[in-house]
Design a protein around this motif. Structure first.
Motif, short mmCIF file in Angstrom:
data_model
loop_
_atom_site.label_atom_id
_atom_site.label_comp_id
_atom_site.label_asym_id
_atom_site.label_seq_id
_atom_site.Cartn_x
_atom_site.Cartn_y
_atom_site.Cartn_z
N GLY A 40 51.42 -12.77 53.01
CA GLY A 40 52.19 -11.56 53.20
C GLY A 40 52.72 -10.92 51.95
N ARG A 41 52.47 -11.49 50.79
CA ARG A 41 52.97 -10.92 49.54
C ARG A 41 52.21 -9.64 49.22
NH1 ARG A 41 51.69 -11.46 44.07
NH2 ARG A 41 49.96 -12.85 44.62
N VAL A 42 52.95 -8.61 48.80
CA VAL A 42 52.35 -7.31 48.50
C VAL A 42 52.45 -7.03 47.00
CG1 VAL A 42 52.58 -4.82 48.84
CG2 VAL A 42 52.87 -6.38 50.77
N TRP A 43 51.38 -6.48 46.41
CA TRP A 43 51.42 -6.09 45.01
C TRP A 43 50.50 -4.90 44.77
CZ3 TRP A 43 48.20 -9.93 46.65
CH2 TRP A 43 46.89 -9.94 46.17
N ILE A 44 50.72 -4.24 43.66
CA ILE A 44 49.90 -3.10 43.24
C ILE A 44 49.43 -3.33 41.82
CG2 ILE A 44 49.85 -0.61 42.78
CD1 ILE A 44 52.12 -0.31 44.82
N ASP A 45 48.13 -3.21 41.57
CA ASP A 45 47.56 -3.30 40.23
C ASP A 45 47.28 -1.89 39.70
OD1 ASP A 45 47.58 -6.03 39.99
OD2 ASP A 45 45.53 -6.32 40.69
N PRO A 46 47.25 -1.73 38.38
CA PRO A 46 46.85 -0.42 37.83
C PRO A 46 45.42 -0.08 38.25
CG PRO A 46 47.79 -1.83 36.12
CD PRO A 46 47.57 -2.70 37.31
N VAL A 47 45.19 1.18 38.53
CA VAL A 47 43.84 1.67 38.81
C VAL A 47 43.31 2.30 37.52
CG1 VAL A 47 42.43 3.25 40.18
CG2 VAL A 47 44.39 2.08 41.23
N ALA A 48 42.23 1.76 36.98
CA ALA A 48 41.70 2.26 35.71
C ALA A 48 41.37 3.74 35.81
CB ALA A 48 40.45 1.47 35.32
N LEU A 301 26.52 -2.86 31.51
CA LEU A 301 26.18 -2.10 30.32
C LEU A 301 25.30 -2.98 29.43
CD1 LEU A 301 29.68 -0.55 29.42
CD2 LEU A 301 27.92 0.36 30.95
N SER A 302 24.02 -2.66 29.34
CA SER A 302 23.09 -3.41 28.49
C SER A 302 23.05 -2.75 27.11
CB SER A 302 21.69 -3.44 29.11
OG SER A 302 21.72 -4.13 30.34
N PHE A 303 23.44 -3.50 26.08
CA PHE A 303 23.62 -2.88 24.77
C PHE A 303 22.64 -3.41 23.74
CE2 PHE A 303 26.70 -6.50 24.83
CZ PHE A 303 26.28 -7.19 23.70
N SER A 304 22.45 -2.58 22.69
CA SER A 304 21.68 -2.95 21.50
C SER A 304 22.34 -2.30 20.29
CB SER A 304 20.21 -2.53 21.64
OG SER A 304 20.11 -1.15 21.88
N GLN A 305 21.74 -2.46 19.12
CA GLN A 305 22.40 -2.07 17.88
C GLN A 305 22.87 -0.62 17.87
OE1 GLN A 305 20.06 -2.05 14.19
NE2 GLN A 305 21.80 -2.97 13.11
N HIS A 306 24.12 -0.45 17.46
CA HIS A 306 24.80 0.82 17.23
C HIS A 306 25.16 1.56 18.52
CE1 HIS A 306 23.15 1.06 12.83
NE2 HIS A 306 23.98 0.05 13.03
N ASP A 307 25.02 0.93 19.67
CA ASP A 307 25.52 1.53 20.90
C ASP A 307 27.04 1.48 20.90
OD1 ASP A 307 22.93 1.85 21.76
OD2 ASP A 307 22.96 0.21 23.20
N GLY A 308 27.67 2.43 21.58
CA GLY A 308 29.11 2.44 21.78
C GLY A 308 29.42 2.24 23.25
N MET A 309 30.51 1.53 23.57
CA MET A 309 30.84 1.22 24.96
C MET A 309 32.33 1.35 25.21
SD MET A 309 28.46 -2.18 25.46
CE MET A 309 28.98 -2.87 23.87
N ALA A 310 32.68 1.80 26.40
CA ALA A 310 34.07 1.89 26.83
C ALA A 310 34.33 0.86 27.92
CB ALA A 310 34.37 3.29 27.37
N VAL A 311 35.42 0.09 27.77
CA VAL A 311 35.86 -0.86 28.77
C VAL A 311 37.26 -0.44 29.23
CG1 VAL A 311 36.48 -3.25 29.26
CG2 VAL A 311 34.48 -2.76 27.84
N PRO A 312 37.41 0.01 30.47
CA PRO A 312 38.72 0.44 30.95
C PRO A 312 39.71 -0.72 31.05
CG PRO A 312 36.94 1.22 32.38
CD PRO A 312 36.36 0.18 31.47
N ASN A 313 40.98 -0.36 31.14
CA ASN A 313 42.00 -1.38 31.27
C ASN A 313 41.96 -2.06 32.64
OD1 ASN A 313 43.04 1.14 32.41
ND2 ASN A 313 44.95 0.05 32.69
N TRP A 314 42.36 -3.31 32.68
CA TRP A 314 42.51 -4.12 33.90
C TRP A 314 41.25 -4.08 34.76
CZ3 TRP A 314 45.44 -7.88 33.50
CH2 TRP A 314 45.90 -8.60 34.60
N THR A 315 40.12 -4.29 34.10
CA THR A 315 38.81 -4.28 34.76
C THR A 315 38.09 -5.58 34.45
OG1 THR A 315 38.70 -1.87 34.43
CG2 THR A 315 36.66 -3.00 35.02
#
Length: 353
Positions: A40-48, A301-315
């Motif tokens: 029954g515990r209730v909580w809210i996480d940030p939504v990226a 996200l499949s990466f190779s040299q010099h690619d840029g990537m974004a990782v959102p918070n709490w994900t």
């Protein structure tokens, strides 16, 4: 419509006209954002706000080449191509703006300063490509990290015969959100350069009344030293989530490289398959070398040299090196110092059962 619903609708109409909003109308408090445990515990996480996304280098390289043709005399030599997260109106993550910049042979990005903190991670450079920060000349060799802290004068130079490129990372979204975006141009194309030795690492005294932010020393972190340190640490067991990782620190106070941005170099050993982790801080990753992937709940996200990537918070995500014989090297920037300053940072690693 029931009487209660009609009453609520009338109330919310009146509130809207008076520019008032009830707490029940705030998205975070809506039932669909609440989680409930079996007890029954209730909580809210940030939504990226942002989404995981990758900018492949072959595409960026083509656009960079096109920008040099379309903008032969770029204003202030800033052909800066921003990684725009598809889920955001502005920014790569909610607090970070990143992208690739190119300047042509002989160009100078003229001297200016701003409250925005910025850094440059060199992709294609050399001793004849350099940034001047508060009069100090800093060569930009491949994969060197150059800091331009807030309110420090800086200008960029390319004195060689081919274009120079680097990764820009700035805290623009955060500074804009708190309405503290000050900007000033020197009035001259370049700064006066220091004739004496570089400034010492720690400033012990300064005149009363001088409150200019003390910039980190050194401004430049050579990649040769960074990689050597990673390879030295590779003799030890890797972190189960991040592999081998080190932080670029401000030697003045031992803290993050910049007051709002933390920088890391990361090596994923051959065949590395990390455990899942999520952090309150968002991140931008740039691939120095190697191949692999970042796996999220609903995308990879499949990466190779010099690619840029974004990782959102709490994900939730994990790192995988696709090669069984070659390490992968990543340069990473996060907005963790902002969260640390307010005691808000947290992280969670998934435990194996």
């Amino acid at each position: 419509m029931s009487d209660q619903a009609a009453t609520l609708e009338a109330l919310e109409k009146l509130m809207s006209e008076a520019h008032v909003r009830g707490q029940w109308q705030v998205g975070a408090n809506r039932p669909e954002n609440m989680k409930r445990s079996p007890d029954g515990r209730v909580w809210i996480d940030p939504v990226a706000q942002a989404k995981p996304y990758l900018w492949p280098w072959p595409v960026m390289e083509k656009i960079l080449e096109g920008s040099c043709v379309a903008l032969p005399e770029s204003n202030t030599a800033r052909r800066s191509l921003i990684y725009m997260n598809p889920a955001l109106q502005r920014g790569t993550t909610h607090n970070i703006l990143a992208g690739i910049q190119v300047i042509q042979p002989g160009e100078i990005a003229w001297a200016h300063r701003h409250t925005v903190n910025a850094l440059r991670f060199t992709i294609d450079g050399g001793n004849d490509v350099y940034t001047v920060v508060d009069g100090e000349v800093l060569p930009m060799l491949p994969y060197d990290l150059i800091l331009t802290p807030g309110w420090c004068w800086h200008d960029h130079h390319n004195d060689r015969g081919r274009p120079a490129t680097w990764l820009d990372v700035l805290d623009v979204p955060f500074i804009a959100a708190i309405n503290q975006n000050y900007y000033e141009e020197l009035g001259e194309t370049t700064q006066d350069r220091r004739n004496e030795a570089p400034l010492p690492g720690i400033e012990l005294l300064r005149p009363i009344g001088e409150n200019r932010p003390t910039a980190p020393r050194p401004f430049r972190y050579p990649w040769a030293e960074t990689r050597a340190r990673l390879e030295q640490l590779a003799e030890q067991p890797p972190d189960p989530c991040d592999g081998i990782a080190i932080e670029y620190i401000n030697p003045v106070n031992g803290g993050a490289a910049l007051s709002t941005l933390a920088c890391y170099a990361q090596m994923l050993p051959p065949g590395f398959e990390g455990q899942r982790r999520r952090r309150g801080a968002s991140a931008v990753h740039f691939v120095v070398s190697g191949e692999g992937r970042i796996e999220f709940d609903d995308t990879t996200l499949s990466f190779s040299q010099h690619d840029g990537m974004a990782v959102p918070n709490w994900t939730w995500h994990r790192f995988v090196n696709a090669s069984a014989s070659t390490p992968a090297f990543l340069f990473t920037v996060t907005d963790r110092p902002i969260l640390d300053a307010f005691g808000l940072y947290r992280e969670q690693a998934e435990t194996k059962t």
